[in-house]
Scaffold this motif. Structure first.
Motif, PDB file in Angstrom:
ATOM      1  N   VAL A  51       0.885  -1.164   0.000  1.00  0.00           N
ATOM      2  CA  VAL A  51       0.000   0.000   0.000  1.00  0.00           C
ATOM      3  C   VAL A  51       0.916   1.206   0.000  1.00  0.00           C
ATOM      4  N   ASP A  52       0.657   2.129  -0.886  1.00  0.00           N
ATOM      5  CA  ASP A  52       1.528   3.295  -0.968  1.00  0.00           C
ATOM      6  C   ASP A  52       1.597   3.993   0.387  1.00  0.00           C
ATOM      7  N   GLY A  53       2.797   4.276   0.826  1.00  0.00           N
ATOM      8  CA  GLY A  53       2.979   4.978   2.095  1.00  0.00           C
ATOM      9  C   GLY A  53       3.186   4.031   3.271  1.00  0.00           C
ATOM     10  N   TRP A  54       2.941   2.742   3.062  1.00  0.00           N
ATOM     11  CA  TRP A  54       3.194   1.772   4.122  1.00  0.00           C
ATOM     12  C   TRP A  54       4.422   0.963   3.748  1.00  0.00           C
ATOM     13  N   GLU A  55       5.050   0.426   4.777  1.00  0.00           N
ATOM     14  CA  GLU A  55       6.095  -0.575   4.515  1.00  0.00           C
ATOM     15  C   GLU A  55       5.392  -1.819   3.963  1.00  0.00           C
ATOM     16  N   PRO A  56       6.002  -2.544   3.015  1.00  0.00           N
ATOM     17  CA  PRO A  56       5.375  -3.789   2.570  1.00  0.00           C
ATOM     18  C   PRO A  56       5.147  -4.729   3.759  1.00  0.00           C
ATOM     19  N   ILE A  57       3.964  -5.335   3.772  1.00  0.00           N
ATOM     20  CA  ILE A  57       3.632  -6.225   4.886  1.00  0.00           C
ATOM     21  C   ILE A  57       3.640  -7.658   4.357  1.00  0.00           C
ATOM     22  N   PRO A  58       4.400  -8.550   4.951  1.00  0.00           N
ATOM     23  CA  PRO A  58       4.428  -9.915   4.426  1.00  0.00           C
ATOM     24  C   PRO A  58       3.065 -10.587   4.559  1.00  0.00           C
ATOM     25  N   ILE A  59       2.713 -11.354   3.554  1.00  0.00           N
ATOM     26  CA  ILE A  59       1.416 -12.049   3.552  1.00  0.00           C
ATOM     27  C   ILE A  59       1.546 -13.325   4.362  1.00  0.00           C
ATOM     28  N   SER A  79     -20.066   8.328   1.133  1.00  0.00           N
ATOM     29  CA  SER A  79     -20.248   9.467   0.233  1.00  0.00           C
ATOM     30  C   SER A  79     -20.021  10.784   0.968  1.00  0.00           C
ATOM     31  N   ALA A  80     -20.176  10.763   2.282  1.00  0.00           N
ATOM     32  CA  ALA A  80     -20.009  12.003   3.033  1.00  0.00           C
ATOM     33  C   ALA A  80     -18.546  12.431   2.985  1.00  0.00           C
ATOM     34  N   PRO A  81     -18.307  13.736   2.927  1.00  0.00           N
ATOM     35  CA  PRO A  81     -16.920  14.193   2.854  1.00  0.00           C
ATOM     36  C   PRO A  81     -16.175  13.833   4.139  1.00  0.00           C
ATOM     37  N   ASN A  82     -14.915  13.535   3.997  1.00  0.00           N
ATOM     38  CA  ASN A  82     -14.072  13.257   5.147  1.00  0.00           C
ATOM     39  C   ASN A  82     -14.446  12.006   5.926  1.00  0.00           C
ATOM     40  N   SER A  83     -15.365  11.210   5.379  1.00  0.00           N
ATOM     41  CA  SER A  83     -15.764  10.032   6.135  1.00  0.00           C
ATOM     42  C   SER A  83     -14.958   8.817   5.690  1.00  0.00           C
ATOM     43  N   THR A  84     -14.160   8.991   4.636  1.00  0.00           N
ATOM     44  CA  THR A  84     -13.413   7.838   4.153  1.00  0.00           C
ATOM     45  C   THR A  84     -11.925   8.133   4.154  1.00  0.00           C
ATOM     46  N   PHE A  85     -11.209   7.060   4.016  1.00  0.00           N
ATOM     47  CA  PHE A  85      -9.771   7.172   3.949  1.00  0.00           C
ATOM     48  C   PHE A  85      -9.321   6.408   2.713  1.00  0.00           C
ATOM     49  N   THR A  86      -8.496   7.010   1.884  1.00  0.00           N
ATOM     50  CA  THR A  86      -8.153   6.399   0.609  1.00  0.00           C
ATOM     51  C   THR A  86      -6.799   5.693   0.690  1.00  0.00           C
ATOM     52  N   LEU A  87      -6.794   4.465   0.233  1.00  0.00           N
ATOM     53  CA  LEU A  87      -5.538   3.741   0.100  1.00  0.00           C
ATOM     54  C   LEU A  87      -5.263   3.551  -1.381  1.00  0.00           C
ATOM     55  N   GLU A  88      -4.017   3.455  -1.732  1.00  0.00           N
ATOM     56  CA  GLU A  88      -3.674   3.347  -3.140  1.00  0.00           C
ATOM     57  C   GLU A  88      -2.531   2.366  -3.311  1.00  0.00           C
ATOM     58  N   ILE A 112       0.208  -5.593  11.713  1.00  0.00           N
ATOM     59  CA  ILE A 112       0.615  -4.308  12.282  1.00  0.00           C
ATOM     60  C   ILE A 112      -0.632  -3.488  12.594  1.00  0.00           C
ATOM     61  N   THR A 113      -0.411  -2.396  13.239  1.00  0.00           N
ATOM     62  CA  THR A 113      -1.511  -1.472  13.505  1.00  0.00           C
ATOM     63  C   THR A 113      -1.195  -0.157  12.795  1.00  0.00           C
ATOM     64  N   VAL A 114      -2.199   0.346  12.133  1.00  0.00           N
ATOM     65  CA  VAL A 114      -1.977   1.568  11.364  1.00  0.00           C
ATOM     66  C   VAL A 114      -2.975   2.599  11.830  1.00  0.00           C
ATOM     67  N   ASN A 115      -2.512   3.798  11.981  1.00  0.00           N
ATOM     68  CA  ASN A 115      -3.458   4.862  12.301  1.00  0.00           C
ATOM     69  C   ASN A 115      -3.698   5.704  11.064  1.00  0.00           C
ATOM     70  N   PRO A 116      -4.907   5.631  10.533  1.00  0.00           N
ATOM     71  CA  PRO A 116      -5.172   6.339   9.282  1.00  0.00           C
ATOM     72  C   PRO A 116      -5.262   7.847   9.461  1.00  0.00           C
ATOM     73  N   ALA A 165      -2.446   3.042 -11.029  1.00  0.00           N
ATOM     74  CA  ALA A 165      -2.741   2.695  -9.645  1.00  0.00           C
ATOM     75  C   ALA A 165      -4.224   2.429  -9.484  1.00  0.00           C
ATOM     76  N   VAL A 166      -4.534   1.647  -8.479  1.00  0.00           N
ATOM     77  CA  VAL A 166      -5.939   1.515  -8.093  1.00  0.00           C
ATOM     78  C   VAL A 166      -6.086   2.101  -6.703  1.00  0.00           C
ATOM     79  N   GLN A 167      -7.280   2.560  -6.423  1.00  0.00           N
ATOM     80  CA  GLN A 167      -7.537   3.157  -5.119  1.00  0.00           C
ATOM     81  C   GLN A 167      -8.738   2.496  -4.484  1.00  0.00           C
ATOM     82  N   VAL A 168      -8.793   2.613  -3.163  1.00  0.00           N
ATOM     83  CA  VAL A 168      -9.970   2.138  -2.476  1.00  0.00           C
ATOM     84  C   VAL A 168     -10.304   3.145  -1.379  1.00  0.00           C
ATOM     85  N   ASP A 169     -11.590   3.443  -1.252  1.00  0.00           N
ATOM     86  CA  ASP A 169     -12.026   4.371  -0.218  1.00  0.00           C
ATOM     87  C   ASP A 169     -12.619   3.580   0.927  1.00  0.00           C
ATOM     88  N   ILE A 170     -11.944   3.636   2.062  1.00  0.00           N
ATOM     89  CA  ILE A 170     -12.396   2.841   3.201  1.00  0.00           C
ATOM     90  C   ILE A 170     -13.043   3.779   4.219  1.00  0.00           C
TER      91      ILE A 170
END
Lengths: 620, 690
Positions: B185-193, B506-515, B209-213, B291-296
């Motif tokens: 995930v862009d911005g994260w260290e690669p995480i072993p599967i 759909s609400a603004p600021n309610s999601t976090f995008t990973l890419e 790991i634990t990530v704080n978005p 790139a692909v993105q996902v809005d979580i």
């Protein structure tokens, strides 16, 4: 044309036993992508389930009827729903494997709705042999189609009535009720789903879409009176005509219900009158539509059939034209053979008359198909199998008129007989249907297909002459003036055939360049046309340059016939690949290989016998 | 000379003719049989019609016909039919030869609205290259039979391409979130599967790991897993997850299932298959990669301050409005009034403290805050109607509390201790059908209510209030509140739950995008018999100056797919068919399929085209359909060969065949006509001469 049809029609209606619904035979109805007359539609509808176009006499009791016609059965189901014949053996299953799979009796060939419905609910599709999944799915589909026959209009009317009562009780005003109902049950959708049977009413809204007669009983909410009321004219008929139809249909449906419930108090005459009145109303109304275009595409249009075309179509399905032609050709053949053995010229004349009569009926088949479908009769397997023997007979007659030799007639009637009997024995689709989009070019159908398929007819006569030549040589152990004459005929027919085949194939290339974008690409059909042409060209060259003689020519005609048979049947049924996929099918491979083997044996044996026992005397 | 003369006569002779025709016929027979066995026209063509021997036979024909004609020199009238036929045949053959060398034939794929002037030649290979900053692309043609090593050098540009490997057939996938054995995930260290064996046990499902978005969201525990059965894996996770979590599970097809969970279970999910994506981002027109993105949806932190403020507000309104308060609140209010303390503030404060302390009743081990102590000292818990009930409740929980803490099932504990009202309790439980997670809580509630309803019949218990009345009172009071189901959690949980359960992305600021970047992966497969279905795969090394890079490209038959960046984004490459330009630009305005009435059977296919002549800019509008082609004045013909839906939006894709055959009108067609005339002449004249 019109008078001819009328005469034949009168002839038939007088002599055939009648169902009260016979008066509705020629009414126009939308059925499987075409507008046709009701009787053929009913026959095809029944055939889809039952595999025969009329009920079997011994099964009439289970269908609770005395009349075997599909037409009466369709009307009965239209008015009474399918429940009446749920236990009648309506569904035909061909493959024993499928019957076994469904746990049905393998010896039976037809099964009732109830039996099949139960069997199908138990079958686990994941266990089905993949090659039979289509058959099982098709069966489920036809069960669904059968179930969908019921009249849904009464039900939806009473549902609506209940809904309105409920709304009225809660004090909603009339306009709002009307809106709510239209929102939930749009009228256009109710019309469209009124029923699956007897789609005889052209929709006003969507050109080319026809609605079931059940739609006439649809009621809708009238916001003025606040009650359910019959709807206004939803057809493209005039209002006057529509009202006439509505009244006549109301009449008819009440009487028909009594008729089908065997009400003894029903006045047969009154009932007949009601049917005729209804039929008349529909026909009069339809006159405004007949012959008009309902779909317009680039450079071509689809037209509603005229009343005469409708009559011709129901006539076509009623007359056993091909069967009578077979009898005629058979009789002619026998008479020719008797004439040959007894040397009686008069018998030859009788034979010729029989042949001509059969030929006229044979021609009528083609003419009717042309007239009804408005295109040359060569766009599917069935039509070519009718057209090829017709050409064979035509060539036989013409050459006989020139050379005055009966053997040409014998050869051509043998060819025609063989093909027409084959047509009846096999299950080739005989329906009058729409043509595939790519074939829809009158000009090229006439030019390319008529020429190429016509050449098949000529090559078959040529091959038959080859057979006769070898047989006669084999019997007489010598060549004679007769065999010499036959060799000449073989050569002539071969010339004419090649003169049609090669230019026809080249013109096919020009057509291919028009519709597929290339002139020649070794598509299997093209390849085999090429191969057949090669075979004939080799024979002609070898004969012309005296590398082979009459015997070789006769043998060559049979080898050529085998190549032609493969081009015609083999490419569609055995290779089954390529772009010429209009007549593809399956089945009969064993018989075909049997034919090839038989032909080879015939060649080997007759030639062997002839060469071995040949008398040293050379013909002059 | 004699040999030459013999050869000449043999080549123009009948035996040679028969052998030639026979051999060609045999070749064609073999071709049709091969084609029906493999269903591959290309395969048949490769071995027969496209074979050099076959071409040789056709040349033999040409010579045979030519010599057979010249042998008849000097010509006489009787030779006319023969000569006509064979001259026509020569013209047809010549026309075919000219077309194959000079003519153009190709396909053009258009979707409604698009335009093109390129025609693609089927079954050819080329590398399409675009250089950053240059408008005109280059096309490096590859041979149709690919062999490696193969070097292509663009001297003008300095780009060198070398073909390192070639596989006739492959399948192409796109790796997104999982690449090799790492979650990227862009911005994260690669995480072993973690590869979980099936059936999955939760031990294997520990978060990596634990990530704080970021602000406004709780931290996620991240699971990066591979499992054959992704659904079972998700099931297991949703049962065991206690923290907001995000799981990336790669299934056996290589699709990645992304699931977001909050404390209560699955919240949201999306699947990324390795064939197509719902959306794709191209950076710098593809030169920067894809790139692909996902809005979580963010899992919002339950903000206590806001909740408490709301609660206070509601209580204030109730007090001001003189609403009838629940009895436990009334006695609290009385105590506060007598002490002249703000009731609402103090009561809410107590609820918060109780919630923080935990426990069904306020635990005796926790010390009350100083502002609350006087209230409870002053609280009158000795009223006859409630005192016994509260006292018995406290007694009961003193006894069963330790058992429950050990994790014993409450019903078992009650049964063991022979709770006298067991039967009616079970009956009530049966009616309510509690869910597993708060079953204990609900049963305790019922139990408390049971005690309160029967309390009037119970004797009073004396408590030693002298030791610490506040401490005893707070326990009794908390029991009283429980009887009315008043607790911070029970008051706030419904609204708290709704806020976090419904993932409104759909609400603004309610999601976090990973890419994550998209990487093509070609897997070699055994070649198909039907050659048309094969997707060749090549590995190409690109070199320019000191930079070298290797890339694997799968064949893109439609030449409409992605172009892949190489050499630090200097170039974009695509492996595709060869194309050439025609002088016309064709735009597809509309395509339609007209069906027969009441049927899905097509009656006509039609396409409206705008054809612009690029040399003079003139445009014409034209409709073409099957059997109706358009031909320009200089011989370019446009055929409608195929029509399909481009995507689910209903836009149609049309394949046009375009060809340009300069020899057609003066060689091929006239030749065919002359040959046909010749055949007729031959057959109509010759037999009667014999």
């Amino acid at each position: 044309m019109r008078y001819l049809i009328l005469c034949i029609y009168l002839f038939i209606t007088i002599f055939l036993d009648a169902s009260p619904f016979d008066g509705t035979k020629d009414l126009p109805v939308a059925f499987q992508g075409r507008f046709r007359s009701l009787d053929p539609a009913a026959r095809l509808w029944l055939y889809d389930f039952y595999h025969v176009q009329h009920l079997k006499k011994d099964q009439l009791i289970s269908f609770k009827t005395n009349d075997p016609s599909a037409l009466e059965l369709l009307w009965r189901l239209h008015f009474m729903g399918h429940a009446l014949i749920d236990n009648a053996p309506l569904f035909w299953i061909h493959y024993a494997v499928v019957k076994d799979l469904l746990g049905l009796d393998i010896k039976e060939s037809r099964f009732s709705y109830n039996e099949l419905n139960q069997a199908l609910s138990k079958v686990n599709l994941s266990h089905v042999d993949p090659s039979y999944i289509d058959d099982v799915n098709q069966l489920s589909q036809s069960i669904k189609n059968f179930y969908a026959i019921d009249n849904r209009v009464t039900q939806s009317n009473s549902l609506l009535a209940a809904l309105i009562k409920q709304k009225q009780a809660s004090g909603i005003d009339k306009r709002a009720i009307s809106d709510a109902i239209e929102n939930k049950f749009p009228l256009s959708s109710r019309l469209r789903h009124a029923g699956t049977t007897l789609k005889m009413l052209p929709s006003k809204k969507h050109e080319g879409e026809w609605l079931s007669l059940h739609a006439l009983h649809i009621k809708s909410y009238d916001p003025v009176s606040g009650e359910l009321a019959p709807i206004g004219n939803f057809t493209s008929f005039s209002d006057v005509h529509f009202q006439g139809i509505q009244v006549a249909y109301d009449d008819l449906s009440s009487l028909a219900t009594r008729y089908f419930t065997n009400d003894n108090s029903l006045n047969a005459e009154e009932f007949q009158l009601a049917i005729n009145r209804f039929a008349n109303k529909i026909l009069t109304a339809y006159q405004s539509l007949e012959g008009t275009a309902y779909i317009e595409a680039m450079g071509k249009s689809l037209y509603y059939p005229t009343l005469n075309q409708l009559k011709a179509e129901s006539l076509y399905y009623q007359l056993p034209l091909i069967e009578i032609s077979i009898l005629g050709y058979g009789l002619a053949l026998i008479l020719f053979l008797i004439a040959f053995t007894t040397k009686n010229k008069n018998i030859t004349t009788f034979g010729f008359i029989a042949l001509i009569l059969a030929f006229i009926l044979h021609t009528l088949v083609l003419i009717l198909r042309c007239y009804i479908l408005q295109r040359p009769p060569v766009s599917n397997m069935f039509e070519t199998v009718v057209y090829v023997p017709w050409i064979a007979i035509l060539v036989g007659i013409i050459m006989n008129r020139i050379s005055r030799n009966e053997w040409l007639l014998i050869a051509s009637s043998l060819a025609a007989l063989a093909l027409l009997i084959l047509l009846k024995l096999t299950d080739v689709d005989a329906r009058l249907e729409n043509v595939q989009a790519v074939l829809d070019s009158q000009y090229w159908l006439i030019v390319h297909v008529l020429m190429v398929v016509g050449s098949y007819g000529i090559f078959i006569v040529c091959g038959m002459l080859g057979h006769l030549y070898l047989l006669i040589c084999c019997l007489n152990k010598t060549e004679s003036s007769l065999t010499q004459f036959m060799a000449k005929c073989i050569l002539h027919t071969m010339y004419i055939g090649v003169a049609l085949l090669i230019p026809g194939t080249i013109l096919g290339g020009v057509w291919a360049a028009q519709s597929w974008g290339r002139f020649w690409d070794w598509d299997p059909k093209e390849s085999w046309a090429f191969i057949s042409a090669c075979v004939y060209v080799i024979i002609i060259h070898a004969y012309t340059f005296r590398k082979i003689y009459d015997l070789g020519l006769a043998i060559g005609s049979i080898i050529g016939l085998m190549a032609i048979s493969f081009t015609w049947y083999g490419v569609n049924y055995i290779l089954g690949t390529g772009l010429h996929s209009y007549g593809f099918g399956r089945g009969g491979e064993i018989y075909y290989f049997g034919y090839l083997l038989g032909e080879t044996l015939f060649l080997g044996i007759t030639t062997g016998i002839y060469l071995f026992f040949k008398s040293p005397k050379k013909y002059s | 000379m004699k040999i030459l003369s013999k050869l000449y006569h043999f080549l123009g002779g009948i035996y040679f003719t028969i052998v030639l025709i026979g051999s060609v016929a045999l070749f064609v027979i073999a071709g049709t049989i091969v084609e029906s066995q493999t269903h591959s026209h290309l395969y048949a063509a490769k071995w027969t019609y496209g074979n050099p021997v076959f071409a040789l036979l056709l040349w033999g024909f040409f010579i045979n016909i030519l010599f057979s004609a010249t042998r008849r020199w000097p010509f006489q009238v009787k030779h006319v039919p023969f000569l006509t036929t064979h001259f026509g045949l020569l013209m047809v053959l010549g026309g075919a030869l000219i077309k194959s060398y000079v003519g153009q034939q190709g396909t053009m794929n258009l979707i409604e609205g698009s335009a093109s002037d390129r025609i693609y030649e089927i079954n050819t290979h080329a590398i399409f290259a675009e250089k950053r900053g240059e408008s005109s692309p280059r096309l490096y043609t590859l041979p149709s039979h690919l062999t490696h090593p193969l070097e292509i050098a663009d001297d003008h540009d300095g780009l060198q391409l070398s073909l390192l490997a070639y596989t006739p057939h492959s399948t192409q996938k796109f790796a997104t979130w999982v690449k090799d054995n790492f979650l990227t995930v862009d911005g994260w260290e690669p995480i072993p599967i973690k590869d979980t064996s099936d059936p999955v046990t939760f031990d294997q499902l520990q978060p990596q790991i634990t990530v704080n978005p970021g602000e406004g969201s709780e931290s996620w525990e991240i699971y990066a897993l591979r499992s054959r059965d992704a659904e079972a894996c998700v099931d297991k996770l949703s049962k065991n997850i206690k923290m907001p979590s995000l799981s990336f599970i790669e299934d056996k097809e290589g699709s990645v299932h992304i699931h977001a969970f909050d404390r209560h279970g699955p919240l949201w999910n999306q699947i990324f298959t390795c064939q197509n994506f719902q959306s794709l981002y191209a950076y710098d027109d593809g030169f920067g990669g894809y790139a692909v993105q996902v809005d979580i949806p963010k899992v919002a932190v339950p903000n206590m301050e806001i909740i408490i403020a709301q609660l206070s507000q509601e209580l204030n309104e109730a007090v001001v409005g003189n609403a009838l308060l629940a009895p436990p609140l009334q006695i609290f209010q009385k105590s506060c009034q007598s002490l002249n303390i703000d009731f609402v503030k103090t009561f809410v404060n107590f609820l918060v403290q109780w919630d923080e302390a935990g426990g069904w009743l306020f635990p005796s081990s926790v010390k009350l805050s100083s502002d609350l102590t006087p209230v409870f000292q002053n609280l009158d818990m000795s009223q006859d109607d409630i005192a016994p009930a509260c006292q018995w409740t406290v007694r009961l929980f003193d006894q069963i509390g330790p058992d429950l803490q050990r994790g014993d099932d409450i019903m078992k504990v009650l049964r063991k201790r022979k709770w006298p009202l067991m039967a009616s309790l079970e009956e009530m439980i049966a009616q309510h059908n509690f869910n597993a997670e708060d079953r204990t809580h609900q049963i305790l509630s019922l139990l408390t209510q049971q005690i309160f309803s029967t309390a009037s019949m119970l004797p009073s218990i004396e408590f030693d209030l002298l030791i610490d009345p506040a401490k005893e009172n707070v326990r009794l009071y908390s029991a009283y509140l429980r009887a009315y189901d008043i607790h911070l959690r029970s008051i706030i949980s419904p609204s708290f739950a709704t806020a976090s359960r419904v993932a409104d992305t759909s609400a603004p600021n309610s999601t976090f995008t990973l890419e994550t970047s998209v990487v093509p992966i070609g897997t070699p497969l055994p070649p198909e018999k039907k050659l048309e279905d094969n997707v060749p795969l090549i590995t190409v090394q690109a070199k320019r100056g000191p930079i070298k890079q290797t890339i694997t490209l799968a064949y893109d038959r439609s030449a409409a797919g992605l172009k892949w960046p190489i050499l630090n984004g200097q170039y974009l490459l695509r492996f595709q068919p060869k194309y050439s330009h025609i002088p016309y630009r064709v735009r597809l305005r509309q395509a339609r399929q007209i069906n027969y009435a009441h049927s899905g059977q097509p009656y006509s296919y039609e396409s409206d085209l705008i054809i612009t002549d690029q040399r003079n800019g003139k445009s014409i509008e034209k409709t073409i359909s099957m059997n109706h082609v358009h031909e320009t004045h200089d011989g370019y013909r446009f055929y409608l060969s195929n029509m399909a839906l481009a995507n689910e939006s209903g836009v149609k894709r049309v394949q046009l065949v375009v060809n340009h055959d300069p020899a057609k009108y003066w060689l091929t067609y006239p030749g065919a006509i002359i040959m046909c005339c010749g055949i007729v002449l031959l057959f109509s004249l010759r037999p009667y001469k014999k």
